[in-house]
Enzyme design. Structure first.
Site, PDB file in Angstrom:
ATOM      1  N   GLY A   1      17.342  36.659  41.107  1.00  0.00           N
ATOM      2  CA  GLY A   1      16.792  37.606  42.081  1.00  0.00           C
ATOM      3  C   GLY A   1      16.767  39.015  41.516  1.00  0.00           C
ATOM      4  N   ASN A   2      16.603  39.995  42.366  1.00  0.00           N
ATOM      5  CA  ASN A   2      16.671  41.389  41.929  1.00  0.00           C
ATOM      6  C   ASN A   2      17.296  42.223  43.048  1.00  0.00           C
ATOM      7  OD1 ASN A   2      14.467  42.482  43.670  1.00  0.00           O
ATOM      8  ND2 ASN A   2      13.263  40.991  42.493  1.00  0.00           N
TER       9      ASN A   2
END
Ligand code: C5P
Length: 409
Positions: free
Chosen positions: A218-219
């Site tokens: 993810g980020n």
């Protein structure tokens, strides 16, 4: 004579800061501009300036005690007052009152009114206090919380303080307060119905790309920018759909929210919806790649050894797809989060993805990008003309972006 606040009903909250001595002048300034003013004070405020003075200058009864018998006649006085006003101004706002507002206290008449204020009515807060109190991390955090909940904080001026010290913390002069409020009320009025009848689609947040049963790539995107855009578009009269990756933000009442996890799911939702929308804003931080063969079960390190190689495959570029697919009446806005050479990169991205506007922000700069409440943006029009903005709250950025977006139609 040009009365900038003609017919406006202003609720003025005064709290316990020495700057409360300026409040009667502020009331007179509001009235001079054509407004009707009703004052509400905390008990500490009444130590600095008297109820009698404010009653006289406002020509209305002043509320200090929420249990005052004369207030109870029609019941729920705070609800009636909150609905009566066009906006609620708190000037000066002490550190203590800021903290209470941030945390939803309703332990005095003024705080009860803050909570009772309908969502669409602006809350303007003008903090005034000693510099260290203002710069204290807790006070700043409280301000951020209030902004996230829709309040507008106008930072104090710098200059001489009651203590004799010099620094940030002064209440702006009454005429400045009045012009700040007038500007904001006017821009709201002019924006209010500009997107009426328009349908706006917004993507927000990160995407989670599944590695196995329990892990993902993810980020750090928080989704705050996209949610602020959705709220601003809604306030401008649009019908809004927000397609969001996993975030920890409450749903905005009035916005149709679609939750997704991966880029593929976000793409599917955009594909299903896009043709029905006039404007689409792609603020999501979509993963460029996703694991090629995500595992159904949990990956075990006993089976993977010292090194692990994961093969990734490219995700669909949603914005680029929209740029290719859009019809003549549709407008699309992209975001460009860049580390270097942002203007050139932004320009190239706009062309490559066939955007009508692009919002550039720097990934590695302070007050910019993922996570925080502040962003530093550059808005670039299709012809490459651009405007840099000072660091603004994401809510303020959204207002600038939507104002520019309106001009696309
Ligand atoms: O090419 P880059 O990822 O830097 O472009 C950023 C813009 O493209 C953002 O508006 C983002 O929401 C959008 N984007 C997208 N789908 C992707 C990657 C980026 O919509 N797969």
């Amino acid at each position: 004579m040009n009365l900038s606040l003609k017919g406006k009903r202003i609720l003025l909250g005064i709290t316990g800061s020495i700057a409360a001595y300026k409040a009667p002048f502020l009331v007179r300034e509001f009235i001079k501009q054509g407004a009707e003013v009703r004052v509400i004070m905390t008990e500490s405020a009444s130590k600095f300036v008297t109820e009698l003075t404010l009653q006289n200058v406002s020509k209305n009864d002043v509320v200090t005690d929420m249990f005052d018998k004369t207030l109870q006649e029609n019941g729920s006085w705070h609800i009636h007052l909150a609905h009566w006003c066009d906006c609620f101004v708190i000037a000066p706002c002490s550190a203590n009152s800021l903290a209470k507002i941030a945390h939803g206290f309703a332990d005095n008449a003024l705080m009860a009114l803050v909570l009772a204020l309908p969502k669409e009515k602006p809350l303007y807060i003008f903090p005034a206090m000693d510099t260290d109190m203002w710069l204290h991390k807790v006070t700043q955090k409280n301000c951020n919380t209030i902004v996230m909940h829709g309040g507008a904080i106008f930072p104090p001026d710098s200059g001489e303080l009651a203590s004799g010290m010099v620094g940030e913390g002064r209440l702006p002069e009454p005429s400045d307060i009045v012009s700040k409020i007038t500007d904001d009320l006017l821009s709201r009025k002019s924006l209010k119905s500009f997107l009426k009848g328009k349908k706006v689609l917004i993507t927000a947040g990160p995407t989670y790309e599944r590695l196995d049963a329990v892990r993902f790539i993810g980020n750090f995107s928080s989704g705050k920018m996209g949610f602020a855009l959705a709220e601003e578009a809604l306030n401008s009269g649009a019908e809004v759909t927000l397609i969001t990756g996993p975030v920890h933000i409450d749903t905005i009442i009035g916005v149709h929210r679609i939750d997704v996890q991966s880029a593929e799911e976000m793409f599917e939702q955009v594909c299903n919806n896009f043709s029905h929308y006039d404007l689409a804003i792609f603020s999501a931080a979509v993963a460029d790649y996703t694991p090629k063969n995500p595992l159904e079960e949990k990956m075990k390190k006993e089976n993977t050894g010292e090194e692990l190689t994961i093969t990734l495959k490219k995700n669909p570029d949603i914005l680029a797809w929209a740029g290719k697919t859009k019809s003549e009446h549709q407008r699309i806005i992209g975001f460009a989060l860049e580390t270097d050479n942002e203007i050139e990169e932004g320009k190239a991205k706009m062309k490559r993805k066939n955007c009508d506007m692009i919002i550039i922000n720097k990934a590695n700069a302070p007050n910019s990008g993922f996570g925080g409440d502040i962003n530093t943006i550059t808005i670039m029009a299709k012809d490459g003309e651009y405007k840099h903005y000072q660091p603004l709250t994401k809510k303020e950025c959204a207002k600038e972006i939507i104002t520019k977006a309106i001009q696309l139609f």
